[in-house]
Write a protein that holds these residues in place. Structure first.
Motif, short mmCIF file in Angstrom:
data_model
loop_
_atom_site.label_atom_id
_atom_site.label_comp_id
_atom_site.label_asym_id
_atom_site.label_seq_id
_atom_site.Cartn_x
_atom_site.Cartn_y
_atom_site.Cartn_z
N GLN A 92 5.77 -4.81 6.98
CA GLN A 92 5.03 -3.60 7.48
C GLN A 92 5.90 -2.60 7.70
O GLN A 92 7.06 -2.43 8.06
CB GLN A 92 4.59 -4.09 9.27
CG GLN A 92 3.73 -4.95 9.29
CD GLN A 92 2.52 -4.73 8.47
OE1 GLN A 92 1.80 -3.94 8.87
NE2 GLN A 92 1.92 -5.56 7.38
N CYS A 93 5.57 -1.26 7.37
CA CYS A 93 6.27 0.09 6.90
C CYS A 93 5.85 1.08 7.79
O CYS A 93 4.52 1.18 8.07
CB CYS A 93 6.21 0.25 5.78
SG CYS A 93 6.79 -1.12 4.56
N CYS A 117 2.03 6.55 1.26
CA CYS A 117 3.38 7.34 1.54
C CYS A 117 3.87 8.10 -0.03
O CYS A 117 4.87 7.80 -0.50
CB CYS A 117 4.38 6.45 1.84
SG CYS A 117 5.90 7.37 2.29
N PRO A 118 2.85 8.54 -0.60
CA PRO A 118 3.33 9.34 -1.91
C PRO A 118 4.12 10.25 -1.83
O PRO A 118 4.06 11.22 -0.84
CB PRO A 118 1.87 9.90 -2.44
CG PRO A 118 1.07 9.97 -1.12
CD PRO A 118 1.33 9.11 0.06
N GLY A 119 5.15 10.39 -2.48
CA GLY A 119 6.30 11.23 -2.49
C GLY A 119 7.33 10.93 -1.38
O GLY A 119 8.33 11.66 -1.29
N GLY A 120 6.80 9.97 -0.40
CA GLY A 120 8.13 9.64 0.66
C GLY A 120 8.76 8.36 0.36
O GLY A 120 8.66 7.60 -0.50
N ASP A 172 0.86 -1.22 -0.07
CA ASP A 172 0.01 0.07 0.07
C ASP A 172 0.86 1.26 0.01
O ASP A 172 0.51 2.38 0.25
CB ASP A 172 -0.84 -0.14 1.20
CG ASP A 172 -1.85 -1.25 1.29
OD1 ASP A 172 -2.29 -1.40 0.06
OD2 ASP A 172 -2.22 -1.53 2.36
N ARG A 173 2.18 1.21 -0.24
CA ARG A 173 3.02 2.37 -0.22
C ARG A 173 2.54 3.17 -1.10
O ARG A 173 2.81 4.59 -0.65
CB ARG A 173 4.47 1.87 -0.76
CG ARG A 173 4.57 1.42 -1.96
CD ARG A 173 6.01 0.49 -2.18
NE ARG A 173 6.13 -0.12 -3.55
CZ ARG A 173 5.71 -1.44 -3.69
NH1 ARG A 173 4.97 -1.94 -3.17
NH2 ARG A 173 5.63 -1.58 -5.33
N ASP A 174 2.04 3.32 -2.36
CA ASP A 174 1.73 4.23 -3.14
C ASP A 174 0.64 5.18 -2.77
O ASP A 174 0.67 6.38 -2.83
CB ASP A 174 1.34 3.80 -4.35
CG ASP A 174 2.46 3.49 -5.24
OD1 ASP A 174 3.66 3.48 -4.93
OD2 ASP A 174 2.40 2.41 -6.26
#
Length: 265
Positions: free
Chosen positions: A160-161, A100-103, A95-97
């Motif tokens: 897990q992030c 955490c957009p731009g991170g 689910d990173r996009d």
């Protein structure tokens, strides 16, 4: 690990009067909503009613009402958008996009701990044909690489992030990698660690850099890992430099050795 030192401010009080060092202060302006409680008329004796009512003018009533509405509105907004706006939110790498957009999505327990050295992405989907055949393939097919030690339970996307900047990511790893190497070097079998230990080391490093609550991060990790069937005593690789040589075969041997070292109930 780290020691967080929190400061404390001491105050002295006597006979109901706050004692402060330094020159006397000018009277504080009357804030919206009324005077501070220590400036209100005090009762003559404990339990007695105040000498008279405290009267507030229209301006004070309006300011108090607007302040209350502002608090309620912000609280509703905070609750409604808590998951989207929480910088300390823990989420799966897949689910990173969205999260955490731009991170930079930082694996709190690094992805490398779950797999053999030198493997990543296309080289981690290893199909097993049985112990004997796998050993032959690993020996004669260098391109086969290694893979995730618990491929059916954990992979890159399930890690897990927490969302951080590039600078924070580098700072976290400076702390985490140092501690992971100490854990792995002193472990038996060497260059391994339990998941519980790495959860603690990862939560501590992320908390120091981001300011997020360490215990909350650790509790969330344990809950998510339990949901994936990953027990706290699960053995992982603790080898930030990639020098352990814990291939699938050698890691299997380390697992066998660790199981024999466990005290019998």
């Amino acid at each position: 690990m780290s020691i967080l030192v929190r400061g404390a401010v001491g105050q002295q009080a006597g006979a109901g009067v706050l004692v402060r060092k330094g020159p006397p202060r000018l009277p504080a302006p009357r804030p919206p909503g009324g005077f501070p409680i220590d400036e209100l008329p005090q009762p003559a004796s404990p339990g007695a009613a105040p000498p008279g009512p405290v009267l507030l003018g229209p301006a004070e009533h309006y300011a108090a009402l607007m302040g209350l509405l502002n608090i309620l509105a912000n609280r509703f907004k905070d609750n409604k958008n808590d998951e989207e706006d929480d910088k300390c939110k823990i989420y799966s790498y897949k689910d990173r996009d969205k999260e955490c957009p731009g991170g930079r999505s930082h694996h709190i327990v690094p992805d490398r701990c779950w797999r053999s050295p030198g493997t990543r992405r296309q080289r981690t989907g290893i199909i097993s044909y049985g112990t004997v055949i796998d050993q032959l393939l690993d020996k004669y097919l260098s391109s086969r690489g290694g893979g995730y030690y618990y491929a059916k339970k954990m992979d890159d996307d399930k890690g897990q992030c927490i969302c951080v900047s590039e600078e924070q990511h580098a700072a976290i790893h400076k702390i985490y990698d140092y501690n992971e190497e100490i854990v792995g070097q002193n472990a038996d079998p060497q260059w391994t660690s339990t998941l519980e230990n790495l959860e603690a080391v990862g939560s501590d490093a992320a908390s120091i850099v981001t300011g997020c609550n360490m215990q909350k991060i650790r509790t969330t990790l344990r809950t998510r890992h339990e949901a994936l069937g990953l027990d706290e005593d699960l053995l992982l690789r603790a080898d930030p430099r990639g020098k352990s040589g814990l291939t699938m075969q050698k890691f299997g041997e380390a697992l066998s050795r660790a199981s024999k070292m466990k005290p019998s109930n």
